[in-house]
Design an enzyme around this catalytic site. Structure first.
Site, PDB file in Angstrom:
ATOM      1  N   GLN A  97      48.100  36.343  16.378  1.00 24.30           N
ATOM      2  CA  GLN A  97      49.300  35.779  15.769  1.00 24.30           C
ATOM      3  C   GLN A  97      50.479  36.716  16.056  1.00 24.30           C
ATOM      4  OE1 GLN A  97      50.443  35.736  11.516  1.00 24.30           O
ATOM      5  NE2 GLN A  97      50.527  33.504  11.738  1.00 24.30           N
ATOM      6  N   TYR A 179      60.139  34.976   8.587  1.00 23.89           N
ATOM      7  CA  TYR A 179      60.230  35.961   9.668  1.00 23.89           C
ATOM      8  C   TYR A 179      61.199  35.460  10.749  1.00 23.89           C
ATOM      9  CZ  TYR A 179      56.407  37.719   6.913  1.00 23.89           C
ATOM     10  OH  TYR A 179      55.666  38.165   5.846  1.00 23.89           O
ATOM     11  N   ARG A 226      52.449  28.174  14.056  1.00 26.21           N
ATOM     12  CA  ARG A 226      52.236  28.016  12.614  1.00 26.21           C
ATOM     13  C   ARG A 226      53.560  27.711  11.924  1.00 26.21           C
ATOM     14  NH1 ARG A 226      49.524  31.409   7.596  1.00 26.21           N
ATOM     15  NH2 ARG A 226      48.104  29.701   7.306  1.00 26.21           N
ATOM     16  N   GLY A 310      41.950  31.457   4.280  1.00 27.61           N
ATOM     17  CA  GLY A 310      42.344  32.850   4.236  1.00 27.61           C
ATOM     18  C   GLY A 310      41.511  33.615   3.242  1.00 27.61           C
ATOM     19  N   ARG A 311      41.846  33.464   1.972  1.00 24.78           N
ATOM     20  CA  ARG A 311      41.247  34.296   0.932  1.00 24.78           C
ATOM     21  C   ARG A 311      39.725  34.201   0.905  1.00 24.78           C
ATOM     22  NH1 ARG A 311      45.401  31.994  -3.335  1.00 24.78           N
ATOM     23  NH2 ARG A 311      45.193  30.322  -1.779  1.00 24.78           N
TER      24      ARG A 311
END
Ligand SMILES: Cc1cc2nc3c(=O)[nH]c(=O)nc-3n(C[C@H](O)[C@H](O)[C@H](O)COP(=O)(O)O)c2cc1C
Length: 353
Positions: A97, A179, A226, A310-311
């Site tokens: 990424q 970002y 993404r 993810g988590r």
């Protein structure tokens, strides 16, 4: 068809549709150098159909958080190669990424001589963690002069070349969470009056130029993106995210990318998954708070092509096996999410030895 059905996305061959979502874990060394515990961590999770790496900076300017990795020099490429080799040796598939933080930075987290840049000289409200002094305000960014923008775009191209040199199977453009590409996209952070500001087409130009530069290295089939329209994370806001992202996806849809990776939450003014499906319905990775049953249903119904988690991967390196065999999931320790060292990172055991 279900989450355990193999899948091809562009040139990426996934052995199942359980994707590991990108997660910054702050285990890199100084100057963005990946470490040995990162080899262990990613190897342990290689049974995911696809691993999307933590955000990786394409340049020293692109670093902003403490102990995060880059892919802009030979030492970093070599260190990443050890990680990819380990994942490949377990039969895994992994993309990098590429994440340039733009204004979401503090100078203490960046190498000496690097700068904090953004489309406009607007400081993000809020604070970020530094090892040296704890929480500190975000840096005041410099506005990127028009003549410097091509160089930043080239940093993404070089980062893509470097990723492939390290052995990554593909690259993902991080185009959300406040970002740099999101700073260009959104009207609240982009006050430029040149060809990279103003209309939705102009604000989307940076992300589209970057995608084209990344695709120029070895085709669009190794490039994903993404997004999370209307995501306010890191003090970002857009006057009309539906229109902005319709434009972006309409143009990106012409590039024959490997996939679109969509976060469905936080729920803003846009139905992110519906929008993603309109343009990337046959190669859409969904994300955010999915549980197994819901993910299975979404894939079985053809609403999503794959789902990223993810988590769930933090404390369950063998998440795929646990779900396949109906084993219980472990919970992770919040206190060691971003701390240095193996504890709470590569220390989580498999359910079965
Ligand atoms: C510790 C942590 C670090 C993260 N770092 C990144 C990152 O570097 N890049 C990114 O796109 N998303 C990042 N995210 C967001 C995750 O990719 C994902 O969208 C989020 O965890 C929601 O998915 P989940 O409900 O399956 O956990 C991070 C999330 C967590 C928990």
């Amino acid at each position: 068809m279900d989450l355990f059905t193999p899948l091809t996305l562009g040139t990426l061959a996934l052995r199942n549709r359980i994707v590991m979502a990108p997660m910054t874990r702050s285990r890199a060394g100084t100057d963005g150098l990946p470490t040995g515990i990162m080899v262990d961590y990613y190897r342990q999770r290689a049974s995911a159909g696809l691993i999307i790496s933590e955000g990786i900076a394409p340049s020293a300017d692109g670093l902003g958080y403490c102990r995060t990795p880059g892919i802009y020099n030979q030492a970093q490429i070599d260190a990443w190669r050890s990680i990819i080799d380990a994942v490949h040796s377990e039969g895994g598939c992994m993309v990098a990424q590429i994440m340039h933080v733009g204004r979401v930075a503090n100078a203490l987290n960046k190498p000496a001589g690097s700068r904090t840049v953004a489309p406009s000289a607007l400081r993000a409200r809020g604070e970020m963690y530094t090892d040296q002094q704890g929480m500190l305000p975000f840096e005041q960014p410099l506005e990127l002069p028009l003549e410097e923008i091509p160089r930043v775009i080239q940093e993404y191209r070089i980062a893509t070349e470097n990723s492939f040199a390290a052995g990554f199977d593909g690259v993902e453009l991080h185009c959300t969470s406040g970002y740099l590409p999101a700073q260009f996209l959104c009207s609240g952070t982009n006050k430029r009056t040149d060809g990279y500001g103003g209309s939705a087409a102009n604000r989307a130009r940076f992300a589209l130029d970057v995608l084209a530069a990344m695709a120029s290295v070895d085709g669009a089939g190794r490039v994903g993106m993404r997004i999370c329209p209307d995501n306010p994370f890191n003090d970002i806001q857009d006057d009309d995210p539906q229109r902005t992202f319709e434009y972006l996806l309409g143009e990106a849809g012409k590039l024959d990318l490997a996939y679109l990776h969509v976060m469905r939450y936080p729920k803003g003014r846009v139905d992110n998954v519906a929008l993603g499906r309109r343009f990337f319905g046959d190669r859409l990775i969904g994300n955010e708070s999915y549980i197994l049953d819901e993910a299975q249903q979404a894939v079985a119904a053809g609403k999503l092509t794959a789902v990223s988690f993810g988590r769930n991967f933090i404390a369950n390196p063998d998440l795929v096996e646990r779900w396949q065999d109906g084993l219980e999931l472990a919970t992770f320790d919040l206190a060691t999410l971003y701390t240095p060292g193996a504890e709470g990172y590569s220390s989580y055991p498999r359910a079965r030895a």
